[in-house]
Every structure is written in structure tokens, then in C-alpha cells.
Design a protein around this motif. Structure first.
Motif, PDB file in Angstrom:
ATOM      1  N   SER A  28      59.587  37.277 147.996  1.00  0.00           N
ATOM      2  CA  SER A  28      58.270  36.739 147.634  1.00  0.00           C
ATOM      3  C   SER A  28      58.210  35.246 147.901  1.00  0.00           C
ATOM      4  O   SER A  28      57.215  34.734 148.430  1.00  0.00           O
TER       5      SER A  28
ATOM      6  N   LEU B 203      51.746  40.328 143.784  1.00  0.00           N
ATOM      7  CA  LEU B 203      52.523  41.557 143.960  1.00  0.00           C
ATOM      8  C   LEU B 203      53.785  41.534 143.099  1.00  0.00           C
ATOM      9  O   LEU B 203      54.159  42.553 142.505  1.00  0.00           O
TER      10      LEU B 203
ATOM     11  N   ARG C 283      54.644  44.062 139.841  1.00  0.00           N
ATOM     12  CA  ARG C 283      55.826  44.929 139.868  1.00  0.00           C
ATOM     13  C   ARG C 283      56.800  44.620 138.733  1.00  0.00           C
ATOM     14  O   ARG C 283      57.416  45.521 138.166  1.00  0.00           O
TER      15      ARG C 283
ATOM     16  N   GLY D  85      47.712  39.639 139.090  1.00  0.00           N
ATOM     17  CA  GLY D  85      48.760  40.656 139.132  1.00  0.00           C
ATOM     18  C   GLY D  85      49.045  41.263 137.776  1.00  0.00           C
ATOM     19  O   GLY D  85      49.260  42.482 137.652  1.00  0.00           O
TER      20      GLY D  85
ATOM     21  N   SER E 196      44.925  42.269 148.199  1.00  0.00           N
ATOM     22  CA  SER E 196      46.110  42.771 147.501  1.00  0.00           C
ATOM     23  C   SER E 196      45.983  44.253 147.165  1.00  0.00           C
ATOM     24  O   SER E 196      46.946  45.020 147.298  1.00  0.00           O
TER      25      SER E 196
ATOM     26  N   MET F 117      48.491  47.213 148.283  1.00  0.00           N
ATOM     27  CA  MET F 117      49.196  48.017 147.283  1.00  0.00           C
ATOM     28  C   MET F 117      48.917  49.507 147.453  1.00  0.00           C
ATOM     29  O   MET F 117      49.806  50.338 147.304  1.00  0.00           O
TER      30      MET F 117
END
Length: 312
Positions: free
Chosen positions: A13, A44, A48, A88, A190, A194
Motif C-alpha cells: 500500500s 483498501l 481490509r 475505508g 475503490s 473491490m
């Protein structure tokens, strides 16, 4: 998840974020696109792994970026990481699409305001004043080049100078519109990534034809219109309030109008190409855009879509 996997994904990242920054700063055309991607690595990663690891990633990114860019690292991280992390986290909690948009917008707008205030307090530079100076120089150069064409351009140049002078008053609405638009594009990009790469089912925005604002916006629009009609003195609090509220409320009515147009053609079983063409032409013809705004006011005030649905 193992710590080694967490560190690995954090490094990926960070690498993606630094790559996007380099492209944004060094490649003018492509950089316009990568500017939209800057918050995505944080978004992201947060989606996660959660909020705490994402904050550590942002702090570590700040340290690395400080080595590369110096003090410029702080406003850069603040502008991109904050909105990405908030968006996120809201996606991770499976909030409604509009709720995610609201949270992301507020985060980006807050980052813009903090950077704006910090620039004035710490550097003694007002970004809005600098933009006004650049625009004035540009208009002045154009005026010198086109001056030989006669006095017919004088009104256009006067309007341009007047708009530039008003930029200082409408800075808040520009911050809001830019922050909201940026948050929407980041969320959309995004979510596409995803769903395609990981099969993650994010909350989708409802079809555009179903978009509708609360009816109370009619009263806000009416009161603001009356305030504008009273022609408050330039520079007063009422003048600044009207100058910032009116563009936002007009944008709301235009969105409402376009949503009704999409609903109408869907109701009639027509191709979606028709309302898309109308939308494109409307932005080219200001008069047609005014008609769309009026249509949005009528739809919001009289609930035209509900009336059409109730018809047999």
C-alpha cells in the motif's frame, strides 16, 4: 491475520501510494488521474485491516514522505490519507453508500480547511488570494492580446474580473463541492476495484432515477432566493451566506431535475441514452440547465415521481 502478511500488505500500500504521488507530481496528464487514486491505498488497507493498522500506516507514510518532500509531507498525507481511512472504515462497517459518501466528504473537507488555515497561519500564504492573482494575470494577458478586437469584449472581461473578486467570498462552497466531488470519485473507483478484484460486495448507490433530496430543501432554496433578492451589501455576513448557499442549493435542484428526467424516460421504457444526451446538452446550454433546475424544484415540491407511480 499473521503480522508478516499485515506488514507485506502495508508495504504494498505504501509503495502504491508513493508511486501515485510521483506520477501526480511529475507526469502532468496522467497525474490528473492518479490524483484520484492517492487515497485508494489507505482506503483498501483500512477496509481490509481496520482503523488502527491504517493509522499506523498513515504515520509511517508520513515519516517516509517527510524524507522525500520535507514539510510538504504533512498536508499531503492529511489531504489524502484522512479521507481514504474514513471511507475505508465506513465501507468495512458496511454503511449505506450515501453514509459512506457523507463521512468521506466531511473528512476531505476538514483536511482542506486544516491545510487552508495552516497555510495562512504558518506560511502567511492565502491560497485563495494566490489563485485570484494568477487568474487576474491570465485575464489581463488575454485582455492585452484581444484588445485590438474592439470594445465588444469589455463586458466579458468585466464579468471575469468580477468573478475573480468574488472567489474570496465563495471559498467555503468551493471547499464543500471539491471535497464532496473528490470523495464521490474516490468511493466509486475503490468500489469498482473491490468488487472486481476481491468480489467484495460494497453498498451501491441507488439508481440515479431514484435519487431525491428531502423536501425541506425547497424551503432552504426559497429563503436563500429571498435573501439574494434583497441584494445584501457586498462583504456583509448576509452577502457571504447567500453567495455560498445559493450555488449548493442550485446544484441540489439540478441533480433533482436530472434524476426526474432519468425516471421519466425509464418510466416510459425509453433508452437511457436519451437522458444522458439531455444531460450533456444541458451543460452546454445554460438556458436548458435553468429548465432542468426548475423541473427539479417542481419535482421536489410536488413529488412528481410519486404521482406518476400512482397513476394506473
Amino acid at each position: 491475520m499473521e503480522r508478516s502478511q499485515l506488514i507485506k500488505e502495508g508495504a504494498i500500500s505504501l509503495g502504491a501510494y508513493l508511486l501515485f504521488i510521483l506520477i501526480t507530481l511529475l507526469v502532468p496528464v496522467l497525474g490528473t488521474f492518479t490524483l484520484l487514486l492517492l487515497p485508494v491505498p489507505f482506503l483498501l488497507f483500512t477496509n481490509r485491516h481496520g482503523l488502527r493498522p491504517a493509522i499506523f500506516l498513515a504515520l509511517f507514510s508520513l515519516a517516509v514522505l517527510f524524507i522525500i518532500t520535507g514539510p510538504f509531507a504533512l498536508p499531503l498525507i492529511l489531504s489524502t490519507a484522512a479521507g481514504g481511512i474514513v471511507t475505508g472504515e465506513l465501507l468495512r462497517r458496511k454503511k449505506h453508500a450515501f453514509g459512506v459518501l457523507l463521512g468521506g466528504s466531511l473528512a476531505f473537507i476538514a483536511a482542506i480547511l486544516i491545510n487552508y488555515i495552516g497555510s495562512i497561519v504558518l506560511l502567511g500564504i492565502n491560497p485563495v488570494d494566490e489563485i485570484q492573482n494568477v487568474l487576474r494575470d491570465s485575464v489581463a494577458a488575454s485582455e492585452d492580446m484581444l484588445g485590438f478586437m474592439g470594445p465588444q469584449n469589455e463586458e466579458a472581461f468585466e464579468a471575469a474580473y468580477q468573478f475573480i473578486n468574488h472567489l474570496g467570498y465563495i471559498a467555503p462552497v468551493m471547499f464543500v463541492m471539491f471535497g464532496t466531488g473528490y470523495a464521490f470519485l474516490v468511493q466509486w473507483i475503490s468500489s469498482l476495484w473491490m468488487r472486481k478484484k476481491s468480489g467484495y460486495l460494497t453498498e451501491r448507490f441507488p439508481p440515479f432515477r431514484e435519487w431525491s433530496f428531502p423536501r425541506s430543501f425547497i424551503w432552504y432554496y426559497l429563503l436563500t432566493f429571498i435573501l439574494v433578492f434583497t441584494d445584501p451589501e457586498e462583504g456583509t455576513a448576509l452577502f457571504i451566506a447567500a453567495a455560498n448557499l445559493m450555488p449548493i442549493l442550485e446544484a441540489v435542484m439540478i441533480i433533482q431535475g436530472f434524476a426526474f428526467i432519468f425516471f421519466f424516460f425509464h418510466k416510459k421504457g425509453r433508452s437511457v441514452a436519451f437522458p444522458i444526451i439531455i444531460m450533456i446538452v444541458s451543460f452546454l446550454l445554460p438556458l436548458l440547465l435553468t429548465v432542468v433546475r426548475i423541473l427539479g424544484i417542481i419535482d421536489l415540491g410536488f413529488d412528481l415521481r410519486k404521482r406518476m407511480n400512482s397513476q394506473k
